[in-house]
Design an enzyme around this catalytic site. Structure first.
Site, mmCIF file in Angstrom:
data_model
loop_
_atom_site.group_PDB
_atom_site.id
_atom_site.type_symbol
_atom_site.label_atom_id
_atom_site.label_comp_id
_atom_site.label_asym_id
_atom_site.label_seq_id
_atom_site.Cartn_x
_atom_site.Cartn_y
_atom_site.Cartn_z
ATOM 1 N N HIS A 135 -9.526 8.405 2.833
ATOM 2 C CA HIS A 135 -9.730 6.947 3.268
ATOM 3 C C HIS A 135 -11.066 6.629 3.542
ATOM 4 C CE1 HIS A 135 -5.609 8.290 5.036
ATOM 5 N NE2 HIS A 135 -5.259 7.053 4.656
ATOM 6 N N ASP A 190 -10.476 13.997 7.231
ATOM 7 C CA ASP A 190 -9.496 12.950 6.673
ATOM 8 C C ASP A 190 -9.154 13.685 5.270
ATOM 9 O OD1 ASP A 190 -8.281 10.724 5.881
ATOM 10 O OD2 ASP A 190 -10.111 9.695 5.043
ATOM 11 N N HIS A 213 1.753 4.147 -2.984
ATOM 12 C CA HIS A 213 1.767 5.683 -2.889
ATOM 13 C C HIS A 213 2.721 6.383 -3.650
ATOM 14 C CE1 HIS A 213 -1.856 6.393 -0.633
ATOM 15 N NE2 HIS A 213 -1.385 5.611 0.856
ATOM 16 N N TYR A 273 -3.732 15.039 -2.863
ATOM 17 C CA TYR A 273 -4.028 14.000 -1.767
ATOM 18 C C TYR A 273 -5.109 14.766 -0.860
ATOM 19 C CZ TYR A 273 -3.493 10.412 1.666
ATOM 20 O OH TYR A 273 -3.849 9.183 2.512
ATOM 21 N N HIS A 284 0.675 -1.206 -0.133
ATOM 22 C CA HIS A 284 -0.136 -0.149 0.028
ATOM 23 C C HIS A 284 0.918 1.188 0.259
ATOM 24 C CE1 HIS A 284 -3.796 2.265 1.162
ATOM 25 N NE2 HIS A 284 -2.573 3.233 1.749
ATOM 26 N N GLU A 285 2.117 1.449 0.944
ATOM 27 C CA GLU A 285 2.644 2.400 1.169
ATOM 28 C C GLU A 285 3.641 2.853 -0.371
ATOM 29 O OE1 GLU A 285 2.417 4.792 3.059
ATOM 30 O OE2 GLU A 285 0.734 3.306 4.023
ATOM 31 N N GLU A 337 -5.572 6.924 -2.541
ATOM 32 C CA GLU A 337 -5.886 6.055 -1.356
ATOM 33 C C GLU A 337 -6.203 4.531 -2.170
ATOM 34 O OE1 GLU A 337 -5.299 4.985 1.699
ATOM 35 O OE2 GLU A 337 -4.160 6.575 1.551
HETATM 36 ZN ZN LIG Z 1 -2.495 5.087 2.025
#
Ligand SMILES: [Zn+2]
Length: 353
Positions: A274, A269, A176, A187, A172-173, A196
């Site tokens: 998210h 958020d 990004h 973002y 996941h990271e 995301e």
């Molecule tokens: Zn993320």
């Protein structure tokens, strides 16, 4: 066009916020420190923009795997609130003897290899080294990509276990990072929810690939691997059934919508990056489970990611993803009928809006 580095944390702010209010004193303290640290690392963001390929539209799918020229550098941060404290294991080095260092080293090879098969040479497609920091901070309950490198906290051992022990977290990271060097999605609001979403897509696709799972074997959960004994059995997100991943006093209730009719319009958020990603996640799940499978669906999504742009919204993404499906049908990468499958998956979640 200005490109921004994404400072993307694994644990969303609403989750840490709830824990900081509802946990016992030790949890509250750890949640507050983790949330504060997230803020600090956001503030230390450099102003220099990464080198990003110019205009991104019209990029085709690579026909052959990319070479793997990126070296892995795993740093042991010795529970300090700093990155790159001590290089513990570089490319080709023998086992270091620390479980997090060696696990991260192994997972990085999986993720690097997955993107190479898609035709991508590391995060920037130019062989940038993979810098991975483990044991960051004390009881740090998060992981992040800061625009240049990755960081993994140990968790507190009760609520969250070590973030370094989850392939889904790393994929996941690292995704990004891939997004930063491709569509560079802002973002914030819908473009942020797309950012995301793409990370969840590669998080789940790479996990399923590593475990050799079919769409039916897969759990479609994000974050279940880092849940400690207190929250065993819960997850942060469900791509199959957004809004059902958790419901407990400590974390609160999963706020993800599964359809545009429940779209979150509030300010939290980063305007729901998210949260509203659940709608896109559900569409990916529906497309993957309707015959084409996760890996072919991920190829379509990866093609689309290279052709999107920073301010793209959900409707733009639907258009580009459908167009990518059409292109890959033409190239024989995905079967006939896939374009319709993808279109129907979006229709089921209320897209285009
Ligand atoms: Zn993320």
């Amino acid at each position: 066009m200005t490109f921004h580095k994404c400072n993307c944390h694994y644990i969303p702010p609403h989750v840490l916020g709830n824990m900081a209010k509802k946990g016992d004193p030790a949890v509250r303290q750890a949640a507050r420190t983790s949330a504060q640290q997230a803020k600090l690392s956001r503030e230390k963001r450099g102003v220099q923009a990464p080198k990003v390929p110019e205009m991104l539209t019209g990029i085709a799918m690579a026909t052959a795997p990319a070479p793997v020229t990126a070296a892995r550098e795993v740093y042991d941060c010795q529970n300090k609130w700093e990155l790159r404290v001590k290089l513990a294991r570089g490319e080709g080095d023998p086992e270091f003897g620390d479980d997090d260092v060696d696990t991260v080293y192994g997972y990085a090879e999986t993720v690097r290899g997955y993107f190479a098969e898609l035709g991508r040479n590391s995060i920037d497609n130019a062989g940038m080294n993979l810098r991975l920091n483990v044991h960051v901070g004390e009881n740090y309950m998060n992981a992040f990509w800061d625009g240049d490198e990755m960081a993994f906290g140990d968790g507190d051992g009760q609520i969250f276990t070590s973030f370094a022990q989850s392939l889904d977290v790393m994929a996941h990271e690292m995704a990004h990072g891939v997004t930063q060097f491709t569509a560079n999605l802002d973002y914030y609001s819908q473009s942020g929810a797309l950012n995301e979403h793409f990370s969840d897509v590669f998080g789940t696709a790479i996990t399923q690939y590593k475990l050799n799972q079919t769409v039916d074997d897969a759990d479609w959960l994000i974050g279940n691997e880092i849940m400690g004994p207190t929250l065993y059995g819960e997850a942060l997100r469900s791509m199959k059934a957004p809004g059902t991943a958790y419901d407990n006093p400590l974390l609160g209730k999963d706020p993800q919508p599964a359809h545009m009719k429940d779209y979150y319009n509030g300010p939290n958020d980063n305007r729901g990056v998210h949260i509203n990603s659940g709608i896109m996640n559900r569409a990916f799940y529906l497309a993957a489970t309707d015959q084409i499978g996760t890996q072919k669906a991920a190829k379509i999504w990866y093609h689309a990611l290279q052709n999107l742009w920073p301010t793209a919204d959900f409707d733009d993404a639907v258009e580009i993803i459908v167009e990518s499906a059409r292109t890959l049908v033409g190239d024989g990468v995905v079967p006939e009928g896939t374009t319709q499958t993808v279109r129907l998956a979006f229709k089921e979640v209320g897209l285009p809006s």
